[in-house]
Design a protein around this motif. Structure first.
Motif, PDB file in Angstrom:
ATOM      1  N   THR A 184       0.845  -1.191   0.000  1.00 18.53           N
ATOM      2  CA  THR A 184       0.000   0.000   0.000  1.00 18.53           C
ATOM      3  C   THR A 184       0.880   1.241   0.000  1.00 18.53           C
ATOM      4  OG1 THR A 184      -1.658  -1.155   1.332  1.00 18.53           O
ATOM      5  CG2 THR A 184      -1.832   1.223   1.250  1.00 18.53           C
ATOM      6  N   VAL A 185       0.401   2.283  -0.718  1.00 18.68           N
ATOM      7  CA  VAL A 185       1.072   3.586  -0.693  1.00 18.68           C
ATOM      8  C   VAL A 185       0.087   4.595  -0.129  1.00 18.68           C
ATOM      9  CG1 VAL A 185       1.995   5.454  -2.105  1.00 18.68           C
ATOM     10  CG2 VAL A 185       2.525   3.098  -2.670  1.00 18.68           C
ATOM     11  N   LEU A 186       0.557   5.415   0.793  1.00 19.37           N
ATOM     12  CA  LEU A 186      -0.269   6.454   1.386  1.00 19.37           C
ATOM     13  C   LEU A 186       0.581   7.706   1.544  1.00 19.37           C
ATOM     14  CD1 LEU A 186      -2.888   7.386   2.871  1.00 19.37           C
ATOM     15  CD2 LEU A 186      -1.819   6.538   4.973  1.00 19.37           C
ATOM     16  N   SER A 245       2.936   0.295  12.255  1.00 20.23           N
ATOM     17  CA  SER A 245       2.814  -0.770  11.252  1.00 20.23           C
ATOM     18  C   SER A 245       3.116  -0.264   9.837  1.00 20.23           C
ATOM     19  CB  SER A 245       1.420  -1.401  11.304  1.00 20.23           C
ATOM     20  OG  SER A 245       0.437  -0.430  10.984  1.00 20.23           O
ATOM     21  N   TRP A 246       3.320   1.037   9.675  1.00 19.96           N
ATOM     22  CA  TRP A 246       3.671   1.631   8.391  1.00 19.96           C
ATOM     23  C   TRP A 246       5.176   1.875   8.335  1.00 19.96           C
ATOM     24  CZ3 TRP A 246       0.188   2.848   4.466  1.00 19.96           C
ATOM     25  CH2 TRP A 246      -1.158   2.677   4.779  1.00 19.96           C
ATOM     26  N   THR A 247       5.722   1.997   7.106  1.00 19.70           N
ATOM     27  CA  THR A 247       7.137   2.283   6.905  1.00 19.70           C
ATOM     28  C   THR A 247       7.277   3.598   6.147  1.00 19.70           C
ATOM     29  OG1 THR A 247       7.646  -0.062   6.804  1.00 19.70           O
ATOM     30  CG2 THR A 247       9.291   1.444   5.888  1.00 19.70           C
ATOM     31  N   LEU A 248       8.045   4.532   6.687  1.00 20.22           N
ATOM     32  CA  LEU A 248       8.275   5.816   6.030  1.00 20.22           C
ATOM     33  C   LEU A 248       9.245   5.619   4.875  1.00 20.22           C
ATOM     34  CD1 LEU A 248       7.761   8.909   6.200  1.00 20.22           C
ATOM     35  CD2 LEU A 248       9.861   9.043   7.541  1.00 20.22           C
ATOM     36  N   GLU A 249       8.804   5.884   3.651  1.00 25.79           N
ATOM     37  CA  GLU A 249       9.657   5.754   2.470  1.00 25.79           C
ATOM     38  C   GLU A 249      10.444   7.034   2.229  1.00 25.79           C
ATOM     39  OE1 GLU A 249      10.238   3.153   0.368  1.00 25.79           O
ATOM     40  OE2 GLU A 249       8.968   1.818   1.537  1.00 25.79           O
ATOM     41  N   TYR A 250       9.790   8.181   2.358  1.00 24.68           N
ATOM     42  CA  TYR A 250      10.484   9.463   2.229  1.00 24.68           C
ATOM     43  C   TYR A 250       9.622  10.561   2.814  1.00 24.68           C
ATOM     44  CZ  TYR A 250       7.633  10.820  -1.856  1.00 24.68           C
ATOM     45  OH  TYR A 250       6.621  11.164  -2.690  1.00 24.68           O
ATOM     46  N   SER A 251      10.256  11.705   3.085  1.00 23.30           N
ATOM     47  CA  SER A 251       9.524  12.870   3.595  1.00 23.30           C
ATOM     48  C   SER A 251      10.129  14.113   2.956  1.00 23.30           C
ATOM     49  CB  SER A 251       9.632  12.939   5.120  1.00 23.30           C
ATOM     50  OG  SER A 251      10.981  13.132   5.499  1.00 23.30           O
ATOM     51  N   GLY A 252       9.418  15.203   3.037  1.00 26.24           N
ATOM     52  CA  GLY A 252       9.909  16.446   2.462  1.00 26.24           C
ATOM     53  C   GLY A 252       8.836  17.510   2.499  1.00 26.24           C
TER      54      GLY A 252
END
Length: 121
Positions: free
Chosen positions: A96-98, A110-117
């Motif tokens: 899932t992408v959110l 339970s979620w994984t941070l892929e990137y932030s900005g």
């Protein structure tokens, strides 16, 4: 099989997470801000397009325009008037992408941070 794709705006690479790979590097594009109609979302156009039956110039209504940063007073002045890069990433281990605007953390553990900005329009 499975996995998800997502666009990493403002970057030319994907996160160095196991199972994540670059599909292609591109340039952000969309409808001109003064024009009606056109794309409702921004697009990540490949740097090396492959055309069929291509004719240069505007072929009708709602042409696409490359996006550039307009941030003359920003902390990083080097961004102003430069093209906005993008990277299309594939994460094979995700389902899932959110995108959560105005947050720099995940909704739960339970979620994984892929990137932030920073979110820019």
């Amino acid at each position: 099989s499975g996995g998800v794709t997502y666009i990493r705006w403002g970057r030319t690479v994907c996160p160095s997470e196991a199972g994540t790979e670059l599909v292609y590097e591109g340039i952000a594009a969309g409808t001109h801000y003064t024009h009606k109609g056109g794309s409702a979302t921004h697009l990540c156009l490949p740097k090396v397009p492959v055309y069929s039956n291509y004719e240069p110039g505007v072929q009708g209504h709602s042409p696409l325009y490359g996006m550039e940063y307009q941030v003359p007073n920003a902390i990083n002045h080097n961004l102003h008037d430069h093209n906005v890069p993008c990277a299309v990433c594939y994460a094979s281990t995700r389902s899932t992408v959110l995108i959560v605007p105005a947050r720099n953390s995940c909704p739960s553990s339970s979620w994984t941070l892929e990137y932030s900005g920073y979110l820019m329009t």
